[in-house]
Write a protein that holds these residues in place. Structure first.
Motif, PDB file in Angstrom:
ATOM      1  N   GLN A   1       0.815  -1.211   0.000  1.00 19.66           N
ATOM      2  CA  GLN A   1       0.000   0.000   0.000  1.00 19.66           C
ATOM      3  C   GLN A   1       0.853   1.266   0.000  1.00 19.66           C
ATOM      4  OE1 GLN A   1      -2.483  -0.623   3.444  1.00 19.66           O
ATOM      5  NE2 GLN A   1      -4.089  -1.615   2.238  1.00 19.66           N
ATOM      6  N   LEU A   2       2.073   1.187   0.519  1.00 19.33           N
ATOM      7  CA  LEU A   2       2.982   2.339   0.527  1.00 19.33           C
ATOM      8  C   LEU A   2       3.532   2.623  -0.872  1.00 19.33           C
ATOM      9  CD1 LEU A   2       5.033   1.574   3.763  1.00 19.33           C
ATOM     10  CD2 LEU A   2       3.241   3.301   3.481  1.00 19.33           C
ATOM     11  N   GLY A   3       3.506   1.630  -1.728  1.00 19.08           N
ATOM     12  CA  GLY A   3       4.034   1.764  -3.085  1.00 19.08           C
ATOM     13  C   GLY A   3       4.879   0.550  -3.421  1.00 19.08           C
ATOM     14  N   GLU A   4       4.962   0.233  -4.693  1.00 19.28           N
ATOM     15  CA  GLU A   4       5.670  -0.979  -5.112  1.00 19.28           C
ATOM     16  C   GLU A   4       7.133  -0.988  -4.677  1.00 19.28           C
ATOM     17  OE1 GLU A   4       5.641  -4.742  -6.228  1.00 19.28           O
ATOM     18  OE2 GLU A   4       3.856  -3.493  -6.208  1.00 19.28           O
ATOM     19  N   ASN A   5       7.780   0.185  -4.643  1.00 15.96           N
ATOM     20  CA  ASN A   5       9.191   0.236  -4.235  1.00 15.96           C
ATOM     21  C   ASN A   5       9.381  -0.069  -2.753  1.00 15.96           C
ATOM     22  OD1 ASN A   5       9.928   0.884  -6.811  1.00 15.96           O
ATOM     23  ND2 ASN A   5      10.119   3.067  -6.406  1.00 15.96           N
ATOM     24  N   TYR A   6       8.303   0.063  -1.962  1.00  9.56           N
ATOM     25  CA  TYR A   6       8.384  -0.180  -0.524  1.00  9.56           C
ATOM     26  C   TYR A   6       7.947  -1.595  -0.153  1.00  9.56           C
ATOM     27  CZ  TYR A   6       8.908   4.854  -0.029  1.00  9.56           C
ATOM     28  OH  TYR A   6       9.359   6.136  -0.110  1.00  9.56           O
ATOM     29  N   ARG A   7       7.410  -2.311  -1.108  1.00 14.71           N
ATOM     30  CA  ARG A   7       6.816  -3.622  -0.834  1.00 14.71           C
ATOM     31  C   ARG A   7       7.864  -4.635  -0.383  1.00 14.71           C
ATOM     32  NH1 ARG A   7       4.488  -8.229  -4.694  1.00 14.71           N
ATOM     33  NH2 ARG A   7       3.644  -9.519  -3.043  1.00 14.71           N
ATOM     34  N   VAL A   8       7.516  -5.329   0.694  1.00 11.85           N
ATOM     35  CA  VAL A   8       8.293  -6.463   1.175  1.00 11.85           C
ATOM     36  C   VAL A   8       7.337  -7.653   1.129  1.00 11.85           C
ATOM     37  CG1 VAL A   8       9.613  -7.455   3.077  1.00 11.85           C
ATOM     38  CG2 VAL A   8       9.659  -4.979   2.681  1.00 11.85           C
ATOM     39  N   SER A   9       7.525  -8.531   0.159  1.00 16.63           N
ATOM     40  CA  SER A   9       6.613  -9.664   0.001  1.00 16.63           C
ATOM     41  C   SER A   9       6.743 -10.627   1.177  1.00 16.63           C
ATOM     42  CB  SER A   9       6.898 -10.401  -1.314  1.00 16.63           C
ATOM     43  OG  SER A   9       8.129 -11.096  -1.226  1.00 16.63           O
ATOM     44  N   GLN A  10       5.725 -11.449   1.342  1.00 13.52           N
ATOM     45  CA  GLN A  10       5.713 -12.426   2.429  1.00 13.52           C
ATOM     46  C   GLN A  10       6.910 -13.359   2.318  1.00 13.52           C
ATOM     47  OE1 GLN A  10       4.916 -16.023   1.999  1.00 13.52           O
ATOM     48  NE2 GLN A  10       5.560 -16.201   4.139  1.00 13.52           N
ATOM     49  N   SER A  11       7.194 -13.843   1.124  1.00 10.98           N
ATOM     50  CA  SER A  11       8.307 -14.787   0.960  1.00 10.98           C
ATOM     51  C   SER A  11       9.651 -14.113   1.213  1.00 10.98           C
ATOM     52  CB  SER A  11       8.280 -15.432  -0.425  1.00 10.98           C
ATOM     53  OG  SER A  11       8.430 -14.462  -1.435  1.00 10.98           O
ATOM     54  N   TYR A  12       9.771 -12.854   0.786  1.00  8.54           N
ATOM     55  CA  TYR A  12      11.009 -12.092   1.002  1.00  8.54           C
ATOM     56  C   TYR A  12      11.236 -11.890   2.498  1.00  8.54           C
ATOM     57  CZ  TYR A  12      14.410  -8.572  -0.672  1.00  8.54           C
ATOM     58  OH  TYR A  12      15.542  -7.871  -0.971  1.00  8.54           O
ATOM     59  N   LEU A  13      10.178 -11.485   3.212  1.00 10.72           N
ATOM     60  CA  LEU A  13      10.284 -11.269   4.655  1.00 10.72           C
ATOM     61  C   LEU A  13      10.620 -12.579   5.375  1.00 10.72           C
ATOM     62  CD1 LEU A  13      10.069  -9.391   7.081  1.00 10.72           C
ATOM     63  CD2 LEU A  13       7.602  -9.778   7.074  1.00 10.72           C
ATOM     64  N   SER A  14      10.018 -13.671   4.934  1.00 12.53           N
ATOM     65  CA  SER A  14      10.313 -14.966   5.526  1.00 12.53           C
ATOM     66  C   SER A  14      11.795 -15.311   5.367  1.00 12.53           C
ATOM     67  CB  SER A  14       9.447 -16.046   4.861  1.00 12.53           C
ATOM     68  OG  SER A  14       9.793 -17.322   5.350  1.00 12.53           O
ATOM     69  N   GLN A  15      12.348 -15.046   4.195  1.00 13.75           N
ATOM     70  CA  GLN A  15      13.770 -15.316   3.963  1.00 13.75           C
ATOM     71  C   GLN A  15      14.652 -14.449   4.860  1.00 13.75           C
ATOM     72  OE1 GLN A  15      14.484 -14.837  -0.224  1.00 13.75           O
ATOM     73  NE2 GLN A  15      13.043 -16.455  -0.770  1.00 13.75           N
ATOM     74  N   ILE A  16      14.279 -13.199   5.029  1.00 15.80           N
ATOM     75  CA  ILE A  16      15.041 -12.298   5.908  1.00 15.80           C
ATOM     76  C   ILE A  16      14.999 -12.833   7.344  1.00 15.80           C
ATOM     77  CG2 ILE A  16      15.148  -9.968   6.907  1.00 15.80           C
ATOM     78  CD1 ILE A  16      15.960  -9.976   3.962  1.00 15.80           C
ATOM     79  N   GLU A  17      13.808 -13.148   7.823  1.00 15.53           N
ATOM     80  CA  GLU A  17      13.655 -13.610   9.205  1.00 15.53           C
ATOM     81  C   GLU A  17      14.353 -14.947   9.454  1.00 15.53           C
ATOM     82  OE1 GLU A  17       9.522 -13.545  10.292  1.00 15.53           O
ATOM     83  OE2 GLU A  17       9.433 -11.355  10.325  1.00 15.53           O
ATOM     84  N   ARG A  18      14.368 -15.827   8.460  1.00 17.08           N
ATOM     85  CA  ARG A  18      15.043 -17.128   8.606  1.00 17.08           C
ATOM     86  C   ARG A  18      16.549 -17.017   8.432  1.00 17.08           C
ATOM     87  NH1 ARG A  18      11.467 -19.022   4.608  1.00 17.08           N
ATOM     88  NH2 ARG A  18      13.324 -19.488   3.388  1.00 17.08           N
ATOM     89  N   GLY A  19      17.017 -15.909   7.866  1.00 14.87           N
ATOM     90  CA  GLY A  19      18.445 -15.736   7.664  1.00 14.87           C
ATOM     91  C   GLY A  19      18.962 -16.324   6.363  1.00 14.87           C
ATOM     92  N   THR A  20      18.070 -16.668   5.453  1.00  6.67           N
ATOM     93  CA  THR A  20      18.520 -17.198   4.163  1.00  6.67           C
ATOM     94  C   THR A  20      18.786 -16.080   3.158  1.00  6.67           C
ATOM     95  OG1 THR A  20      16.242 -17.541   3.405  1.00  6.67           O
ATOM     96  CG2 THR A  20      17.353 -19.410   4.472  1.00  6.67           C
ATOM     97  N   ARG A  21      18.446 -14.869   3.533  1.00 11.25           N
ATOM     98  CA  ARG A  21      18.743 -13.685   2.724  1.00 11.25           C
ATOM     99  C   ARG A  21      19.195 -12.593   3.683  1.00 11.25           C
ATOM    100  NH1 ARG A  21      14.710 -12.058  -1.766  1.00 11.25           N
ATOM    101  NH2 ARG A  21      16.446 -12.438  -3.181  1.00 11.25           N
ATOM    102  N   PRO A  22      20.304 -11.898   3.376  1.00 14.02           N
ATOM    103  CA  PRO A  22      20.773 -10.844   4.278  1.00 14.02           C
ATOM    104  C   PRO A  22      19.753  -9.705   4.405  1.00 14.02           C
ATOM    105  CG  PRO A  22      22.465 -11.401   2.669  1.00 14.02           C
ATOM    106  CD  PRO A  22      21.201 -12.098   2.248  1.00 14.02           C
ATOM    107  N   PHE A  23      19.619  -9.189   5.589  1.00 16.57           N
ATOM    108  CA  PHE A  23      18.727  -8.060   5.864  1.00 16.57           C
ATOM    109  C   PHE A  23      19.032  -6.880   4.944  1.00 16.57           C
ATOM    110  CE2 PHE A  23      18.814  -4.018   8.257  1.00 16.57           C
ATOM    111  CZ  PHE A  23      17.455  -3.762   8.295  1.00 16.57           C
ATOM    112  N   THR A  24      20.303  -6.657   4.662  1.00 15.13           N
ATOM    113  CA  THR A  24      20.709  -5.508   3.845  1.00 15.13           C
ATOM    114  C   THR A  24      20.256  -5.635   2.399  1.00 15.13           C
ATOM    115  OG1 THR A  24      22.868  -6.548   3.572  1.00 15.13           O
ATOM    116  CG2 THR A  24      22.676  -4.855   5.274  1.00 15.13           C
ATOM    117  N   ASP A  25      19.824  -6.820   1.975  1.00 18.18           N
ATOM    118  CA  ASP A  25      19.282  -6.979   0.619  1.00 18.18           C
ATOM    119  C   ASP A  25      17.998  -6.179   0.414  1.00 18.18           C
ATOM    120  OD1 ASP A  25      21.296  -8.641  -0.184  1.00 18.18           O
ATOM    121  OD2 ASP A  25      20.057 -10.443  -0.382  1.00 18.18           O
ATOM    122  N   LEU A  26      17.346  -5.805   1.498  1.00 20.61           N
ATOM    123  CA  LEU A  26      16.090  -5.071   1.379  1.00 20.61           C
ATOM    124  C   LEU A  26      16.248  -3.757   0.624  1.00 20.61           C
ATOM    125  CD1 LEU A  26      14.557  -5.565   4.928  1.00 20.61           C
ATOM    126  CD2 LEU A  26      13.569  -6.336   2.777  1.00 20.61           C
ATOM    127  N   GLY A  27      17.358  -3.071   0.823  1.00 19.78           N
ATOM    128  CA  GLY A  27      17.519  -1.750   0.226  1.00 19.78           C
ATOM    129  C   GLY A  27      16.786  -0.708   1.051  1.00 19.78           C
TER     130      GLY A  27
END
Length: 180
Positions: A46-72
């Motif tokens: 709702q904030l805009g497509e550039n701000y979107r954090v998808s459910q799967s992306y957030l899950s990867q961040i929380e599990r540590g399979t993707r670095p937090f800094t990948d968010l931008g």
């Protein structure tokens, strides 16, 4: 902080013990606010497509399979807003200062002439060297959007890449998230 080589195509990325603390903290904040990952996805969208954090992306961040800094910066700001975290608290907990257009006071003249205004930035000398050295091979390095995103790069210790090759490795590790 330790730099690790993942593979020739993925480049270098920062690994810090603090990364684990940030991931845990973000998950705790989300759970304390009774937000599901799907709800975070909906609200950041709702904030805009550039701000979107998808459910799967957030899950990867929380599990540590993707670095937090990948968010931008924009996605980090989306999380910060949805979680109701002040900019000061965000910096204190993550070590990352987010500067977004909403944080910049503009005069009425600036608002009329530059609707998509971003704060000014300075291209570090090492990044400039990388653009000159590798720009023909990686033309996106010559674009304003990529230069802006890279110029704002900082690791948890407040420093960013220094040499042209460090900048290229950093760019390669985040290119798919910062290129239009």
């Amino acid at each position: 902080m330790t730099l690790m080589k993942v593979s020739a195509t993925e480049g270098w990325f920062a690994m810090a013990a603090r990364e684990v603390d940030v991931r845990r903290w973000l998950q705790e904040v989300r759970e304390d606010r009774s937000l599901t990952q799907t709800e975070v996805d909906r609200r950041t969208r709702q904030l805009g497509e550039n701000y979107r954090v998808s459910q799967s992306y957030l899950s990867q961040i929380e599990r540590g399979t993707r670095p937090f800094t990948d968010l931008g910066a924009e996605r980090m700001d989306g999380l910060r807003r949805v979680y109701g975290i002040s900019p000061e608290e965000w910096v204190k907990r993550t070590g990352i200062s987010l500067m977004t257009p909403d944080d910049v006071s503009l005069t009425s003249d600036a608002n009329e002439s530059a609707p998509g205004y971003f704060p000014e930035y300075t291209i570090p000398s090492g990044l400039q060297s990388a653009i000159e050295k590798h720009g023909d091979r990686f033309p996106a390095l010559r674009t304003e959007a990529v230069q802006r995103n890279l110029s704002l790069a900082r690791y948890y210790d407040g420093n960013g890449p220094e040499s042209a090759d460090d900048w290229l490795s950093y760019y390669l590790s985040i290119a798919k998230w910062i290129e239009n």
